[in-house]
Design an enzyme around this catalytic site. Structure first.
Site, mmCIF file in Angstrom:
data_model
loop_
_atom_site.group_PDB
_atom_site.id
_atom_site.type_symbol
_atom_site.label_atom_id
_atom_site.label_comp_id
_atom_site.label_asym_id
_atom_site.label_seq_id
_atom_site.Cartn_x
_atom_site.Cartn_y
_atom_site.Cartn_z
ATOM 1 N N LYS A 41 0.824 -0.928 0.011
ATOM 2 C CA LYS A 41 -0.090 0.227 -0.008
ATOM 3 C C LYS A 41 0.718 1.106 0.045
ATOM 4 O O LYS A 41 2.246 1.218 0.380
ATOM 5 C CB LYS A 41 -0.894 0.170 1.260
ATOM 6 C CG LYS A 41 -2.346 0.932 1.299
ATOM 7 C CD LYS A 41 -3.106 0.223 0.095
ATOM 8 C CE LYS A 41 -4.451 0.622 0.293
ATOM 9 N NZ LYS A 41 -5.230 -0.369 -0.175
HETATM 10 N N1 GLU Z 1 -7.347 0.007 -3.550
HETATM 11 C C1 GLU Z 1 -7.963 -1.029 -3.844
HETATM 12 C C2 GLU Z 1 -8.059 -1.988 -2.613
HETATM 13 O O1 GLU Z 1 -7.763 -1.603 -1.550
HETATM 14 C C3 GLU Z 1 -7.388 -1.793 -5.061
HETATM 15 C C4 GLU Z 1 -5.872 -2.269 -5.105
HETATM 16 C C5 GLU Z 1 -5.576 -2.680 -6.237
HETATM 17 O O2 GLU Z 1 -6.394 -3.012 -7.311
HETATM 18 O O3 GLU Z 1 -4.405 -2.966 -6.464
HETATM 19 O O4 GLU Z 1 -8.249 -3.319 -2.668
#
Ligand code: GLU
Length: 426
Positions: free
Chosen positions: A115
């Site tokens: 993240k």
């Molecule tokens: N931000 C989204 C999540 O928390 C998508 C992450 C992604 O597609 O890599 O799942």
């Protein structure tokens, strides 16, 4: 179902990483994980902080701070979004990165978890400034990102345009277009059909499975949704399409309640005309975001930020089902209270996994250079999520635990198995 003991009293219930660890410990215990594997899987693989100096439109220089935390690449390249928010912090990003690892394992896609975040308030920045921040952040992380290494995506306050800038910055440096370095891109830059709506659509898909589980009819089911961004607003549309009644919605301006049902198309139009906010939305009574959570309804879908359902308000929740469109909306201490009340909670790492599932499809399409129709994408999404739901349910029944712990058990087992097969280099 077994009553899950509250997290030990010394845990900070407001700290998302501690909340993640409380569940991880319960699942590790069920799996009989050895202490070495436990330590390996809880520790983030890499944590990077970068400074992002940019020249603002008024000519002054401002330095922002950016983070990227890779929790695991045991099952494949790490995957996870980037959020722009003033409250971004290390503990939060660490938890969100770990949740991505578990989420990708729950839906069984070959990714690890990561993240990123930039501490900023995007509402106070111009488009030019946002572009500079995005490009400098990407430039600083060139050695971290890569289609086989770490693949960012949208998250809170980031969108397709920002993903396009990331793709371009990375591509300029490596001297060729590399679309698979980031997902959630605009359609004509290699974005997948159906990606923008995937998380909200997934929320609806798992909601249908949950309603079936407890014998609730979708037609006329009363739904309260917190958050009216990419997840909440799309979920609201999807719920309306299956004949459910969305009785409450909300965003940073507050909650809007109409027991007769909110006209979602109207709300989306209103948001568009009001600078992306629901300010003074007519056709609904104004309530607070807190009150929204405590409304009488069948499904409550928190689709905004962490910790909104906690030890202070969990007892007041009246929904039959909670669908976690957001990451980490329920604290560990609230879990036990909701269990006692008999509320079916579909955990974030399953409920909002539609987004990363279609991110995976996008990455696959970028790498093969052939693009699928939206129907094709949606069909695959439906399959991946219904299978994941069934597997999580089976796990929770097998161990006599709630769906969250069932999901953690399934995910941690998959990651631990991959680790065992890879072995440890060192
Ligand atoms: N931000 C989204 C999540 O928390 C998508 C992450 C992604 O597609 O890599 O799942």
């Amino acid at each position: 179902m077994k009553y899950v003991e509250p997290a030990p009293i010394n845990r900070n219930d407001d700290d998302p990483f501690e909340s993640m660890m409380s569940r991880f410990e319960i699942a590790a215990d069920i799996l009989g994980l050895d202490s070495g594997t436990f330590d390996y899987l809880k520790t983030p693989q890499m944590q990077v902080t970068v400074s992002i100096p940019i020249k603002l439109d008024d000519g002054t220089i401002k330095v922002f701070e950016g983070l990227r935390i890779i929790h695991s690449s045991v099952r494949g390249p790490s995957k996870g979004g980037i959020r722009f928010h003033p409250d971004v912090n290390v503990q939060e990003v660490k938890a969100l990165a770990a949740w991505m690892t578990w989420k990708c394992a729950v839906v069984n896609i070959p990714f690890g978890g990561a993240k990123g975040g930039i501490i900023c308030d995007p509402r106070k920045l111009t488009k030019v400034e946002l572009e500079k921040i995005t490009r400098r952040y990407t430039g600083n992380l060139l050695d971290v990102f890569g289609p086989e290494r770490d693949i960012p995506a949208p998250d809170v306050n980031t969108d397709e345009q920002i993903m396009g800038w990331i793709m371009d910055t990375y591509s300029m440096h490596i001297r060729h277009t590399e679309s698979a370095v980031v997902t959630g891109k605009p359609g004509n830059l290699g974005g997948s059909a159906g990606r923008r709506k995937a998380t909200g659509r997934g929320v609806r898909i798992v909601s249908e499975a949950a309603m079936e589980q407890i014998g609730l009819q979708p037609e006329g089911a009363k739904i309260s949704i917190q958050g009216f961004g990419n997840v909440g607003a799309v979920a609201a549309e999807e719920f309306s399409e299956i004949g459910a009644k969305v009785v409450a919605i909300s965003d940073v301006t507050g909650g809007y309640y109409n027991p007769a049902g909110i006209d979602i198309e109207h709300a989306i139009r209103h948001r568009k005309e009001n600078d992306g906010l629901l300010t003074d939305f007519p056709g609904a009574e104004k309530i607070s975001n807190e009150a929204l959570l405590e409304l009488e309804c069948d499904i409550l879908a928190p689709c905004a930020l962490e910790n909104v359902i906690n030890r202070k308000n969990a007892d007041k929740i009246k929904a039959k089902i909670i669908i976690e469109g957001a990451n980490g909306p329920t604290t560990a201490k609230a879990d036990a209270i909701l269990d006692k009340k008999g509320i079916l909670v579909v955990p974030d790492i399953l409920a909002n996994a539609g987004g990363v599932s279609v991110s995976y499809f996008e990455w696959v399409q970028n790498r093969i250079g052939y693009y699928w129709s939206e129907d094709d994408v949606n069909e695959r999404l439906q399959r991946i999520l219904t299978e994941a739901y069934a597997s999580v349910r089976k796990r929770s029944e097998k161990h006599n635990v709630n769906m969250r712990i069932g999901a953690y058990v399934l995910a941690i087992e998959r990651v631990a198995n991959a680790l065992k097969l890879r072995g440890i280099y060192g």
